[in-house]
Design an enzyme around this catalytic site. Structure first.
Site, PDB file in Angstrom:
ATOM      1  N   SER A 145       0.863  -1.228  -0.093  1.00 11.89           N
ATOM      2  CA  SER A 145      -0.010   0.077  -0.199  1.00 11.89           C
ATOM      3  C   SER A 145       1.074   1.249  -0.064  1.00 11.89           C
ATOM      4  O   SER A 145       2.056   1.046   0.641  1.00 11.89           O
ATOM      5  CB  SER A 145      -0.876  -0.028   1.367  1.00 11.89           C
ATOM      6  OG  SER A 145      -1.530   1.451   1.355  1.00 11.89           O
ATOM      7  N   TYR A 158      -2.636  -1.156  10.355  1.00 12.15           N
ATOM      8  CA  TYR A 158      -2.611  -1.626   8.891  1.00 12.15           C
ATOM      9  C   TYR A 158      -1.292  -0.982   8.737  1.00 12.15           C
ATOM     10  O   TYR A 158      -0.519  -1.623   7.661  1.00 12.15           O
ATOM     11  CB  TYR A 158      -3.738  -0.881   8.269  1.00 12.15           C
ATOM     12  CG  TYR A 158      -3.703  -1.029   6.825  1.00 12.15           C
ATOM     13  CD1 TYR A 158      -4.273  -2.335   6.246  1.00 12.15           C
ATOM     14  CD2 TYR A 158      -3.515   0.172   6.009  1.00 12.15           C
ATOM     15  CE1 TYR A 158      -4.524  -2.232   4.876  1.00 12.15           C
ATOM     16  CE2 TYR A 158      -3.575   0.072   4.552  1.00 12.15           C
ATOM     17  CZ  TYR A 158      -3.921  -1.314   4.155  1.00 12.15           C
ATOM     18  OH  TYR A 158      -4.129  -1.343   2.653  1.00 12.15           O
TER      19      TYR A 158
HETATM   20  C1  BGC Z   1      -6.065   1.219   1.852  1.00  6.65           C
HETATM   21  C2  BGC Z   1      -7.329   2.152   1.502  1.00  6.65           C
HETATM   22  C3  BGC Z   1      -7.090   3.633   1.171  1.00  6.65           C
HETATM   23  C4  BGC Z   1      -5.876   3.779   0.300  1.00  6.65           C
HETATM   24  C5  BGC Z   1      -5.464   5.184   0.063  1.00  6.65           C
HETATM   25  C6  BGC Z   1      -4.918   1.705   0.870  1.00  6.65           C
HETATM   26  O1  BGC Z   1      -4.214   1.006   1.311  1.00  6.65           O
HETATM   27  O2  BGC Z   1      -6.676   0.022   1.841  1.00  6.65           O
HETATM   28  O3  BGC Z   1      -8.209   2.120   2.451  1.00  6.65           O
HETATM   29  O4  BGC Z   1      -8.011   4.553   0.595  1.00  6.65           O
HETATM   30  O5  BGC Z   1      -4.758   2.890   0.971  1.00  6.65           O
HETATM   31  O6  BGC Z   1      -5.416   5.913   1.390  1.00  6.65           O
END
Ligand code: BGC
Length: 257
Positions: A145, A158
């Site tokens: 991410s 996360y």
């Molecule tokens: C998350 C999303 C978020 C995106 C941008 C991703 O890793 O799962 O929830 O919108 O990042 O912030």
């Protein structure tokens, strides 16, 4: 690396029934990979992808696994090796996200989040790398991410998991390189998937989100599948230990400056 002539290259996609994972499973399957589609709770969409690929002359197998459970992870990788004789690509895509204010996070929430988002990819990579070493090489592609890099307030476990994934990739790249195994991260920004359902269904949240994205659109699962498909080819054979962000410029957003 090439599979023996006549047999397809094989890929495992974790969390392959929905969202980004489904787009990747579909794309790799249409690109000629035999695909093992892992799902946790949603079998039907995984079966639909398998049927679609088989109808197109491809090969696919559906396996249930809880990515927090080592026995399930080993079974998933073993199924690929037993069914297709090899594992060329592992896509560590499965993930969960439960934004919660830091002061309220419980031990169970932390354990569940880190189990799926970090421990799962770690041990799936280990199981896959053991098989890849034996066959002479392979590729690990982690769906991370932008939040392996960018903080996200109210989403600490996360971000910790994705930050861990970043260092996992950087640490394992030199350790796996002698076995001709590469490992890379793809870091999506905001993508139209079930994980973002709340934002997608709220015009005010959507407007605020779009203001953060220089390219002015939310990403599609296929935007991620496109780069994964390329990373899975030999054209990407000199790449390891790094992250490719696919975020419409979200990470370099300079705001009103
Ligand atoms: C998350 C999303 C978020 C995106 C941008 C991703 O890793 O799962 O929830 O919108 O990042 O912030």
């Amino acid at each position: 690396m090439q599979a023996p002539s006549g047999s397809p290259r094989a890929a495992v996609v974790t969390g392959g029934s929905l969202g980004i994972g489904a787009a990747i499973a579909r794309r790799l399957g249409h690109d000629g990979f035999a695909v093992v589609i892992d799902y946790h709770a949603h079998r039907e969409p995984a079966d639909a992808i398998r049927q679609e690929l088989e109808a197109a002359g491809g090969h696919a197998t559906v396996v249930q696994a809880d990515m927090g459970q080592i026995a399930d992870i080993r079974n998933l990788i073993d199924t690929c090796v037993k069914t297709y004789g090899r594992i060329d690509v592992l896509v560590n895509n499965a993930g969960v996200e439960k934004p919660t204010p830091f002061l309220d996070i419980t031990e169970d929430q932390w354990d569940q989040q880190l189990a799926v988002d970090l421990k799962g990819p770690f041990f799936a990579t280990q199981a896959a790398a053991q098989a890849m070493k034996a066959q002479g090489g392979g590729k690990i592609i982690n769906i991370s991410s932008i939040h392996e890099e960018q903080p996200m307030v109210g989403n600490a476990p996360y971000c910790c998991a994705k930050g861990g994934l970043r260092m996992m990739t950087r640490t394992l790249a030199p350790e796996l390189a002698p076995h001709h195994i590469s490992i890379v991260n793809v870091g999506p920004g905001a993508i139209a998937t079930p994980i973002n359902a709340t934002t997608l269904n709220d015009p005010v949240k959507m407007q605020a989100l779009l203001a953060e994205i220089p390219l002015q659109r939310i990403g599609q699962p296929e935007d991620i599948a496109n780069i994964v498909a390329w990373l899975a080819t030999d054209q990407a054979s000199y790449i390891t230990g790094t992250t490719f962000f696919v975020d419409g410029g979200m990470l370099v957003n300079a705001g009103a400056l």
